[in-house]
Structures are given as structure tokens and as C-alpha cells.
Design a protein around this motif. Sequence first.
Motif, PDB file in Angstrom:
ATOM      1  N   SER A 105     -14.575  47.649 -22.791  1.00 14.31           N
ATOM      2  CA  SER A 105     -15.574  47.046 -21.830  1.00 14.31           C
ATOM      3  C   SER A 105     -16.919  47.126 -21.130  1.00 14.31           C
ATOM      4  N   VAL A 106     -18.136  46.555 -21.183  1.00 25.37           N
ATOM      5  CA  VAL A 106     -19.230  47.398 -20.595  1.00 25.37           C
ATOM      6  C   VAL A 106     -19.703  46.083 -19.435  1.00 25.37           C
ATOM      7  N   GLN A 107     -20.268  46.041 -17.932  1.00 24.09           N
ATOM      8  CA  GLN A 107     -20.733  45.129 -17.278  1.00 24.09           C
ATOM      9  C   GLN A 107     -22.237  45.483 -16.728  1.00 24.09           C
ATOM     10  N   TRP A 108     -23.248  45.607 -17.114  1.00 22.83           N
ATOM     11  CA  TRP A 108     -24.341  46.203 -16.478  1.00 22.83           C
ATOM     12  C   TRP A 108     -24.623  45.591 -14.881  1.00 22.83           C
ATOM     13  N   ASN A 109     -25.471  46.127 -14.174  1.00 20.16           N
ATOM     14  CA  ASN A 109     -26.016  45.653 -13.356  1.00 20.16           C
ATOM     15  C   ASN A 109     -27.182  44.950 -14.056  1.00 20.16           C
ATOM     16  N   GLU A 215      -3.292  57.131  -8.615  1.00 20.36           N
ATOM     17  CA  GLU A 215      -4.294  57.339  -9.602  1.00 20.36           C
ATOM     18  C   GLU A 215      -4.979  58.872  -9.506  1.00 20.36           C
ATOM     19  N   LEU A 216      -5.663  59.316 -10.623  1.00 18.80           N
ATOM     20  CA  LEU A 216      -6.674  59.988 -10.909  1.00 18.80           C
ATOM     21  C   LEU A 216      -7.785  59.672 -10.140  1.00 18.80           C
ATOM     22  N   HIS A 252     -18.057  57.874 -11.211  1.00 16.28           N
ATOM     23  CA  HIS A 252     -17.208  57.678 -10.280  1.00 16.28           C
ATOM     24  C   HIS A 252     -15.670  57.306 -11.306  1.00 16.28           C
ATOM     25  N   LEU A 253     -14.844  58.452 -11.573  1.00 18.46           N
ATOM     26  CA  LEU A 253     -14.091  57.516 -12.724  1.00 18.46           C
ATOM     27  C   LEU A 253     -12.493  57.455 -12.156  1.00 18.46           C
ATOM     28  N   THR A 254     -11.498  56.402 -11.745  1.00 12.99           N
ATOM     29  CA  THR A 254     -10.356  55.997 -11.905  1.00 12.99           C
ATOM     30  C   THR A 254      -9.374  55.583 -12.543  1.00 12.99           C
ATOM     31  N   ILE A 255      -9.514  56.227 -13.170  1.00  8.33           N
ATOM     32  CA  ILE A 255      -7.519  56.481 -14.305  1.00  8.33           C
ATOM     33  C   ILE A 255      -6.076  56.010 -13.366  1.00  8.33           C
ATOM     34  N   TYR A 256      -5.529  55.003 -13.831  1.00  9.43           N
ATOM     35  CA  TYR A 256      -3.931  54.157 -13.033  1.00  9.43           C
ATOM     36  C   TYR A 256      -4.035  53.827 -14.387  1.00  9.43           C
ATOM     37  N   TRP A 257      -1.996  53.332 -14.337  1.00  9.21           N
ATOM     38  CA  TRP A 257      -1.053  53.100 -14.644  1.00  9.21           C
ATOM     39  C   TRP A 257      -0.320  52.193 -14.114  1.00  9.21           C
ATOM     40  N   ASP A 258      -0.568  50.898 -15.004  1.00 15.25           N
ATOM     41  CA  ASP A 258      -0.066  49.735 -14.143  1.00 15.25           C
ATOM     42  C   ASP A 258       0.452  48.486 -15.765  1.00 15.25           C
ATOM     43  N   GLU A 259       1.644  48.051 -15.717  1.00 17.17           N
ATOM     44  CA  GLU A 259       2.243  47.426 -16.455  1.00 17.17           C
ATOM     45  C   GLU A 259       2.156  47.754 -17.998  1.00 17.17           C
ATOM     46  N   PHE A 263      -5.198  52.201 -17.867  1.00 17.46           N
ATOM     47  CA  PHE A 263      -6.623  51.541 -17.135  1.00 17.46           C
ATOM     48  C   PHE A 263      -7.340  52.163 -17.105  1.00 17.46           C
ATOM     49  N   GLY A 264      -8.702  52.423 -16.960  1.00 13.16           N
ATOM     50  CA  GLY A 264      -9.840  53.543 -16.606  1.00 13.16           C
ATOM     51  C   GLY A 264     -11.018  52.690 -16.185  1.00 13.16           C
ATOM     52  N   GLU A 265     -11.325  53.248 -14.710  1.00  5.59           N
ATOM     53  CA  GLU A 265     -12.619  52.179 -14.572  1.00  5.59           C
ATOM     54  C   GLU A 265     -13.391  52.923 -14.293  1.00  5.59           C
ATOM     55  N   GLN A 266     -15.378  52.886 -14.531  1.00  2.00           N
ATOM     56  CA  GLN A 266     -16.008  53.832 -14.914  1.00  2.00           C
ATOM     57  C   GLN A 266     -16.894  53.347 -14.085  1.00  2.00           C
ATOM     58  N   THR A 267     -18.006  53.410 -12.957  1.00  5.98           N
ATOM     59  CA  THR A 267     -18.457  53.466 -12.264  1.00  5.98           C
ATOM     60  C   THR A 267     -20.042  54.268 -12.325  1.00  5.98           C
ATOM     61  N   LEU A 268     -21.157  54.153 -12.930  1.00  7.69           N
ATOM     62  CA  LEU A 268     -22.123  54.397 -12.419  1.00  7.69           C
ATOM     63  C   LEU A 268     -23.361  54.567 -11.543  1.00  7.69           C
ATOM     64  N   THR A 269     -23.436  55.239 -10.756  1.00  9.84           N
ATOM     65  CA  THR A 269     -24.809  54.604 -10.047  1.00  9.84           C
ATOM     66  C   THR A 269     -26.353  55.378  -9.684  1.00  9.84           C
ATOM     67  N   LEU A 270     -27.378  54.705  -9.205  1.00 11.57           N
ATOM     68  CA  LEU A 270     -27.872  55.461  -8.976  1.00 11.57           C
ATOM     69  C   LEU A 270     -28.682  55.142  -7.576  1.00 11.57           C
ATOM     70  N   TRP A 271     -29.462  55.909  -7.177  1.00 14.20           N
ATOM     71  CA  TRP A 271     -29.601  55.853  -5.123  1.00 14.20           C
ATOM     72  C   TRP A 271     -28.407  54.525  -4.801  1.00 14.20           C
ATOM     73  N   HIS A 272     -27.243  55.168  -5.562  1.00 15.09           N
ATOM     74  CA  HIS A 272     -25.975  54.509  -4.288  1.00 15.09           C
ATOM     75  C   HIS A 272     -26.003  52.748  -4.957  1.00 15.09           C
ATOM     76  N   GLN A 273     -27.052  52.288  -5.990  1.00 19.42           N
ATOM     77  CA  GLN A 273     -27.160  50.928  -6.452  1.00 19.42           C
ATOM     78  C   GLN A 273     -25.931  51.409  -7.542  1.00 19.42           C
ATOM     79  N   ARG A 274     -24.938  50.043  -8.260  1.00 23.56           N
ATOM     80  CA  ARG A 274     -24.611  50.018  -8.898  1.00 23.56           C
ATOM     81  C   ARG A 274     -25.249  50.107 -10.275  1.00 23.56           C
ATOM     82  N   VAL A 275     -25.144  51.389 -11.279  1.00 27.55           N
ATOM     83  CA  VAL A 275     -25.576  50.541 -12.729  1.00 27.55           C
ATOM     84  C   VAL A 275     -25.120  50.285 -13.640  1.00 27.55           C
ATOM     85  N   LEU A 276     -23.849  50.524 -14.215  1.00 19.05           N
ATOM     86  CA  LEU A 276     -22.650  50.224 -14.693  1.00 19.05           C
ATOM     87  C   LEU A 276     -21.459  50.225 -14.397  1.00 19.05           C
ATOM     88  N   ARG A 277     -20.435  49.265 -15.099  1.00 24.86           N
ATOM     89  CA  ARG A 277     -19.392  50.192 -14.911  1.00 24.86           C
ATOM     90  C   ARG A 277     -18.450  49.939 -16.070  1.00 24.86           C
TER      91      ARG A 277
END
Length: 285
Positions: A105-109, A215-216, A252-259, A263-277
Motif C-alpha cells: 500500500s502507498v501513501q504520498w505526501n 526489527e531490521l 529508510h526501511l524497517t522490517i519487523y515481525w508482529d502477530e 511487515f515492512g515500512e519504507q519511507t522515502l524523503t527528499l530534503w528531510h521531507q517525506r515524499v511517500l511511505r
Amino acid sequence: MRLAYPVQKLQDWFTQQWVILWGKRIEPDAVPWLMGPFGKLGAIGDDFVTQLAEAEDLIIERNAASHGLIPSIKDLKLSDAEFIRLSQNIIEFYENTSRYKLTLSVQWNPLFKIFGNLVMSLFSNRIKQLNIPTNNTEKSNLLNSEIITLKEPKSNDVKYTIWYRTFISTGQVLYSGVYSTCTLPCGKICIKAVFPLPKGNATVIMLPSVGPKGELRLDSSGAKFGDPGFYFLLSDSKGGFWSQYIRSFRDHLTIYWDEETIFGEQTLTLWHQRVLRLNYEIHRK
């Protein structure tokens, strides 16, 4: 001044010329940690797999029952404390990635969504590479996740490991990347993902660490050429090699185990502003 390869799409030429103007000339033998396969002109997708195999006389193996992004998690040379803490389920995923299926799933700024649409229209749709959806998706999209290996014919050793991901609903390519580890000039060992592009590639080098809950964490933050981060590479019209380090763009990518689920949560940033997750759910097939 060197020029980009002339006989290609104008937008590709301008992008490569920008790398030549603002990047640096490199000698492949001096930066083995950075080098990776380049794409040819035209669409990338999985065409480059056949092209690379033919160019280097390698054997293609697709849909292997058990192949991972890296042969062993020990290749990352984590500290003893980190290795003990790292979730065994995450180790299993990285060492046997072909056994898993993914949803995305994708979430854009909203501030960067226009930029995303521009990249898709000028580059991604045409070359079948880095095709991140430009619409926010509340429901997860099921991905076809395939590990392709290219092997030396005599030794049967794996030379390249390619993670090829497409959307099952449309067949559209999400990513087609070559995965490995590399040792930076400072001695740190990172995970490297190379995404072939026409006459070059986009390379992301990520430093691993293990969080308190096992988590990795993979981080592409750096300050200078030779650090973890995002790099463009290309070959010019005379066969010279160039690279541009994009310090402001971070992954930034975090891979973690839960229930019972990874799960993986990947956040791309440009000039320290979140571009998308990007959010992944990873299950055994």
C-alpha cells in the motif's frame, strides 16, 4: 565536456547529462562497492535479465524453490548482540525470499505527488522500472514476487540475484533490481540494490542495524560519496563512467515481525521531507 549517449529519448539524455555535469568521473576498478549492471536502451522490466545473461554468458534460473536476497544474514557482519536480537522470521525471509508473497500500500505526501506523476509519465511507464503507484492505496495490492538468479555455467555459482516484482492485477512492473551486499570504503557492510536504467542504473546502498524489538533497519542516509545513500551511474557517449551521489534523497526501511506476519515500512524523503511511505505485508506462500 563529455556528453551522454546521443541516440536515445531526449528526457533520458538530459537526465544523464545532468549526472555528467554535477557528478564525478569514476573508474570501475576503483569503486567495486558501487558498480552494478547497466540497462540497455528501451524498456527494462525483465528484458535486462536476458540481455545480461547473454552479455556475460550466464545461466538464468527463474522461480527457484528457495533463493534469498542474500545467501546468509551473516554476510552483513552484524554485532553478536544484534545478530542474537534479530528476529528469526526476518532472517528466514532474507535468506529464502522466493518462499514469500507480498502486498503493498502507498501513501504520498501531496506536495510531492505532482513530481511522482511526472516521473511516471516521462520515465517509469516507458522503461518498465521503478513504477510506484501515484495514487494513495487504502487496500493492499498483491505483488508477484520472483527471485531470478544468473549463474556461472561451469561453477554454478550465483553471480547476480534479481528481485522482480510486478502487480498481479495489471502485470505492471514495480521494481526490477539486482541485490547483493557491498563493503564501503569505510569498511561498513551494506545491502545494495541496483535498478538498471537505460545506459546506467540507480543504486541504493543501505546500512543495516537491528532495533530493540528484533526489527531490521536499513538506512541510506549519508553525507558524501562513499557513504550509504542513493547514486545515479551511467556510461557516456565515449564509454566513460560517471556517478552522482544524491545526498538529499534518503530511504529508510524497517522490517519487523508482529502477530504471525512480517511487515515492512519504507519511507522515502527528499530534503528531510517525506515524499511517500510504502507499507508491505509479507507472508509465506
